[in-house]
Design an enzyme around this catalytic site. Structure first.
Site, mmCIF file in Angstrom:
data_model
loop_
_atom_site.group_PDB
_atom_site.id
_atom_site.type_symbol
_atom_site.label_atom_id
_atom_site.label_comp_id
_atom_site.label_asym_id
_atom_site.label_seq_id
_atom_site.Cartn_x
_atom_site.Cartn_y
_atom_site.Cartn_z
ATOM 1 C CD1 TRP A 69 -2.235 -2.212 1.589
ATOM 2 C CD2 TRP A 69 -3.112 -0.974 -0.054
ATOM 3 N NE1 TRP A 69 -3.309 -2.897 1.076
ATOM 4 C CE2 TRP A 69 -3.871 -2.167 0.068
ATOM 5 C CE3 TRP A 69 -3.474 -0.054 -1.027
ATOM 6 C CZ2 TRP A 69 -4.967 -2.454 -0.750
ATOM 7 C CZ3 TRP A 69 -4.575 -0.328 -1.849
ATOM 8 C CH2 TRP A 69 -5.308 -1.514 -1.705
ATOM 9 C CG ASP A 90 -2.951 3.962 4.609
ATOM 10 O OD1 ASP A 90 -3.972 3.835 5.311
ATOM 11 O OD2 ASP A 90 -2.754 3.298 3.568
ATOM 12 C CE LYS A 125 -8.607 -2.576 5.151
ATOM 13 N NZ LYS A 125 -8.377 -3.579 4.154
#
Lengths: 415, 415
Positions: free
Chosen positions: A128, A206, A230
């Site tokens: 990511w 992030d 999440k």
């Protein structure tokens, strides 16, 4: 026809949600708070929507101890759409606008030469953060992107799974040149988590996949963001926590025409932090149902945590640590069967990535088949890396983790 | 404690949804299709999610007769996040990339001079098309934005409420200079709807608030988009219908570095049509729950419409027309009490905007109060224009409209 209670779900995201939250959600969908109107139908500008927004923001402030003030030390909590991937772009658009805007206050001539020095520092520790750095290069040109560290180079297999030691990092030498320092706190695909946060000018994190699983030193960050799907809620919203130092009136932004003149992009208005902040996340239609779900999840975390905790998230941290320690313990007990992918020092508490018999395809298939038979679902690794991944998000109950631990033990003993 | 059945909701968006869809939604939130996993929890890459995506796309194709082919005559159906406002930007990023990319195929020298001629043509007929044109000017510079018509100039009150006749329009003279021709088919704030679509090179339509209320000549458009939260579903998704002629391999896009060199912006990857299309809307996490809701709404429209209808949306069109004709009929019967804001020829079938006693504040307050007492909600006009607005979206039942018609009659007679 399994019931929810018969299933233990370890998907990497979207993640499970607490059943009581979903039960209440199924009621408010039809009639919110006795208005006779369902929550997805209700206006985002109604008093009810405003109360939901405020409740969710307050919950998050208390859980993570986010400074609440209009002054430069305060932080705004924004809700946006587009997920973490949208924020990869949003932080670039915004931080370069701040960097140029501040520079242009004192310098009218020779801005081009100054802009040539501008750097965005990326710590690439997994799939990511790699994607985020690629998006920055696409938007503003690779010449402005400095890879502080590429974790793949630190391992013999050339794959992600470690965080190289700080003395090997190559941050941009001149701090004033750095528009942002970027890291991904937890890499969902690769199972790598920062044990402690890195540092650097205009630090951006992030936290999509480990949000609300441990305390964060918010004050050390310029911006923190995360998709909600999440630990926090549903896919519809993305949370961004932005320092007031990066927003008007505490920061000066570059005008659109100046950015164009300097060959730099203007981002879309729906990702523009100053616009979203000025409108308290109601610039355009906000999915209030998703904000409500996040608020309910946060309320449960607060209810589980004594008032004396500061920040209140420490109670959940203990649970997360307990669950991941239990699973890693079993994996480490059977080294001939299981190999944890990342280095021991950077193992994620959220996404436990491991291989079976060194990545033996038949053994991994057999493991997944047996898991499914026991109602243990969502354990397949990301398609780009394969293997097994057990995601240990907040709403995965201890009992589900214990069931998985037992299966891991049984499976290893049968080998 | 009103029940849903006691409330008639005329909000301008988010809009009501069919109660049976919400009832089923409240079940699938907890357990989708006997998986033991709720629909917001399910992976967007699961077989279940793929089936939902495909069902919704197929439903939309049948309702609007959208050409399905990989060839240049086909259209892609994309799901994105960020609402109509996000698409204001997305269409600009994409259409300039196509315009430059096609140009660069034959021209390597003097591109700068060519780009100076590039124009985006906007028909400004209300608050939303105005905003879209402003976003284009912000992203690429006002010098590239041509206002074909500004409807405010056609009315004595200087407000939106008409669509000037075509012979007064000023499109960019050279068709090849036009990267897009933009219009908003129905202006939610101002109650103005195009009786028939305009035309122009690379025609782009915002149909956020009248999507699925009448047939559309899709083949005449380069792109059609709409936030889902009016006639289609919930706030979480935005639908874009894009011509294959604008996508690789049928179109050549400008490289990011070329756009930068030409002082033009690169948009964020989450709004990049080619990326979203290549990944069948699953580039990043898609809110599958919202796609499912849209699919259920579409299925109901299909079920209500005979197979012999082409396109299948004509059955809903008849209902929409019936409901709006009923309401406008009452408003026109009592001209001393009610003034419809827009000109008669461009009255929206979706958002009926009117004033009471010429905008008398006390009378409008009294009207809203009486409406609330009868369970008629969501009737307040947009905060920027005031007055009354009754939104007549697909899920507003005929019975609700009849109730409102009766109240309008009673109120006028009491004056």
């Amino acid at each position: 026809m399994p019931d929810r209670s018969e299933i233990a779900y370890f998907g990497a995201g979207p993640a499970p949600l607490p059943t009581p939250v979903l039960e209440e959600a199924s009621q408010v969908l039809l009639n919110y708070n006795n208005t006779g109107i369902g929550l997805t139908e209700l206006s985002h500008r109604s008093p009810e929507a405003n109360a939901i927004l405020s409740h969710t923001q307050t919950g998050l402030r208390r859980l993570l101890d986010i400074p609440d003030s209009d002054g430069p030390d305060g932080y705004q909590i924004l809700f946006l759409q587009g997920g973490g991937s949208g924020q990869f772009s949003a932080v670039v658009y915004h931080l370069i606008s701040v960097w140029i805007g501040e520079l242009a206050k004192t310098k009218q001539q020779g801005l081009d030469a100054e802009v040539a020095k501008m750097r965005l520092d990326y710590l690439v520790t997994g799939s990511w953060s790699l994607k985020a750095s690629q998006e920055a290069a696409r938007l503003i040109g690779p010449e402005h992107v400095n890879i502080v560290t590429d974790a793949r180079k630190a391992r013999d297999d050339g794959k992600f799974g470690s965080i190289p030691s700080r003395d090997t990092w190559k941050p941009t030498p001149h701090k004033d040149d750095v528009a942002l320092t970027y890291y991904c706190d937890n890499e969902t695909v690769d199972g790598v988590e920062f044990p402690t946060a890195p540092s650097g000018p205009n630090l951006v994190a992030d936290m999509s996949s480990n949000f609300l699983s441990r305390p964060v030193d918010v004050r050390a960050h310029a911006a923190i963001f995360g998709g909600a799907q999440k630990n926090v809620g549903t896919t519809g919203i993305t949370i961004a926590i932005i320092s007031n130092r990066l927003l008007p009136p505490h920061a000066t932004l570059a005008e659109p025409q100046l950015l164009r003149k300097l060959h730099l992009p203007n981002g879309p208005i729906v990702l523009d932090y100053p616009t979203i902040s000025k409108n308290n996340s109601l610039y355009n239609t906000l999915p209030i149902f998703d904000v409500w779900i996040a608020g309910q999840v946060m309320q449960r975390l607060l209810d589980q945590s004594p008032d004396t905790n500061t920040p209140r998230i420490t109670a959940q941290q203990a649970t997360s640590n307990h669950k991941s320690t239990l699973l890693y313990g079993v994996l480490d007990t059977y080294p001939e069967t299981y190999t944890v992918v990342p280095d021991a020092s950077v193992r994620s508490r959220m996404n436990l990535c491991f291989r079976i018999r060194g990545g033996d395809s038949a053994a991994e298939q057999a493991f997944l088949k047996g898991a499914t038979q026991r109602g243990l679902l969502g354990l397949k690794g990301h398609r780009s890396v394969g293997g097994i991944r057990a995601s240990n998000y907040n709403a995965v109950p201890v009992e589900a983790v214990e069931k998985l631990a037992k299966y891991l033990t049984d499976f290893a003993r049968e080998q």
